[in-house]
Design an enzyme around this catalytic site. Structure first.
Site, PDB file in Angstrom:
ATOM      1  N   GLY A  70       0.824  -1.211   0.000  1.00 53.51           N
ATOM      2  CA  GLY A  70       0.000   0.000   0.000  1.00 53.51           C
ATOM      3  C   GLY A  70       0.848   1.246   0.000  1.00 53.51           C
ATOM      4  O   GLY A  70       2.081   1.179  -0.024  1.00 53.51           O
ATOM      5  N   GLU A  86      -1.328   1.452  -6.206  1.00 57.21           N
ATOM      6  CA  GLU A  86      -0.316   0.949  -5.284  1.00 57.21           C
ATOM      7  C   GLU A  86      -0.120  -0.562  -5.438  1.00 57.21           C
ATOM      8  O   GLU A  86       1.002  -1.057  -5.371  1.00 57.21           O
ATOM      9  CB  GLU A  86      -0.687   1.290  -3.839  1.00 57.21           C
ATOM     10  CG  GLU A  86      -0.501   2.757  -3.485  1.00 57.21           C
ATOM     11  CD  GLU A  86       0.977   3.165  -3.407  1.00 57.21           C
ATOM     12  OE1 GLU A  86       1.850   2.272  -3.343  1.00 57.21           O
ATOM     13  OE2 GLU A  86       1.251   4.373  -3.433  1.00 57.21           O
ATOM     14  N   GLU A  90       3.506  -2.073  -6.452  1.00 51.04           N
ATOM     15  CA  GLU A  90       4.262  -2.890  -5.502  1.00 51.04           C
ATOM     16  C   GLU A  90       4.273  -4.365  -5.846  1.00 51.04           C
ATOM     17  O   GLU A  90       5.172  -5.090  -5.412  1.00 51.04           O
ATOM     18  CB  GLU A  90       3.702  -2.690  -4.084  1.00 51.04           C
ATOM     19  CG  GLU A  90       3.873  -1.246  -3.635  1.00 51.04           C
ATOM     20  CD  GLU A  90       3.777  -1.076  -2.133  1.00 51.04           C
ATOM     21  OE1 GLU A  90       3.620  -2.079  -1.417  1.00 51.04           O
ATOM     22  OE2 GLU A  90       3.861   0.074  -1.690  1.00 51.04           O
ATOM     23  N   GLU A 137      10.642  -8.329  -1.397  1.00 47.02           N
ATOM     24  CA  GLU A 137      10.139  -9.666  -1.651  1.00 47.02           C
ATOM     25  C   GLU A 137       8.643  -9.683  -1.367  1.00 47.02           C
ATOM     26  O   GLU A 137       8.169  -8.966  -0.494  1.00 47.02           O
ATOM     27  CB  GLU A 137      10.875 -10.605  -0.673  1.00 47.02           C
ATOM     28  CG  GLU A 137      10.616 -12.068  -0.838  1.00 47.02           C
ATOM     29  CD  GLU A 137      11.329 -12.875   0.270  1.00 47.02           C
ATOM     30  OE1 GLU A 137      12.260 -12.330   0.913  1.00 47.02           O
ATOM     31  OE2 GLU A 137      10.914 -14.012   0.498  1.00 47.02           O
TER      32      GLU A 137
END
Ligand SMILES: [Zn+2]
Length: 165
Positions: A70, A86, A90, A137
């Site tokens: 987020g 987001e 991501e 990760e």
């Protein structure tokens, strides 16, 4: 030049102190009060087969720890648009907002005061998942066997999500 040291309206030096019911930066020359507000974030709960998607953070605060994906809303976007952007940035995933779960206020972070908005998102295709710049990760964890979560507000959202199941 310090933050809000000068009035953005007239350029005079601001004062910090009590005015109109609270402590705020304000200008004695033009009487402008410089209101400050918390920053809203979209904080994403995304689940695949009872497993929760978490991101290992690449930067402080919480570098190297697990949290929900987020980030901050930007100007000219809705909460749903922020959540979709987001998620894409991501995780490279395309998702849809299913539900607004809850909110959580966090004060005095390195970004100032934050209003976290927990957003439940649905992803149908996980095949293109790939960690973006903000994540070292990405990993799915069983909801009943999660690692330590970096922020209390993230834990609150996760517990509320589990409570709704
Ligand atoms: Zn002024």
């Amino acid at each position: 030049m310090g933050y809000l040291e000068y009035c953005s309206h007239c350029g005079s030096k601001n004062q910090y102190g009590f005015i109109d019911g609270n402590n705020r930066y304000h200008c004695l020359s033009c009487n402008t009060i410089h209101y400050e507000n918390p920053k809203p974030t979209a904080t994403i709960i995304c689940v695949k087969n009872d497993e929760l998607l978490l991101a290992k953070r690449a930067f402080d605060p919480g570098k190297g720890e697990w949290g929900l994906p987020g980030g901050f809303m930007e100007l000219n976007e809705t909460l749903n648009e922020a959540a979709m952007r987001e998620l894409k940035e991501e995780t490279n995933l395309d998702g849809k907002v299913k539900n607004i779960l809850s909110t959580c206020s966090h004060y005095g972070s390195i970004f100032g005061d934050i209003l976290l908005i927990g957003v439940e998102m649905v992803v149908t295709d996980f095949s293109n998942m790939r960690a973006g710049d903000d994540a070292e990760e990405l990993q799915f964890f069983n909801l009943n066997n999660l690692p330590e979560i970096v922020f209390d507000c993230h834990s609150k959202f996760i517990n509320q999500y589990k409570g709704n199941l």
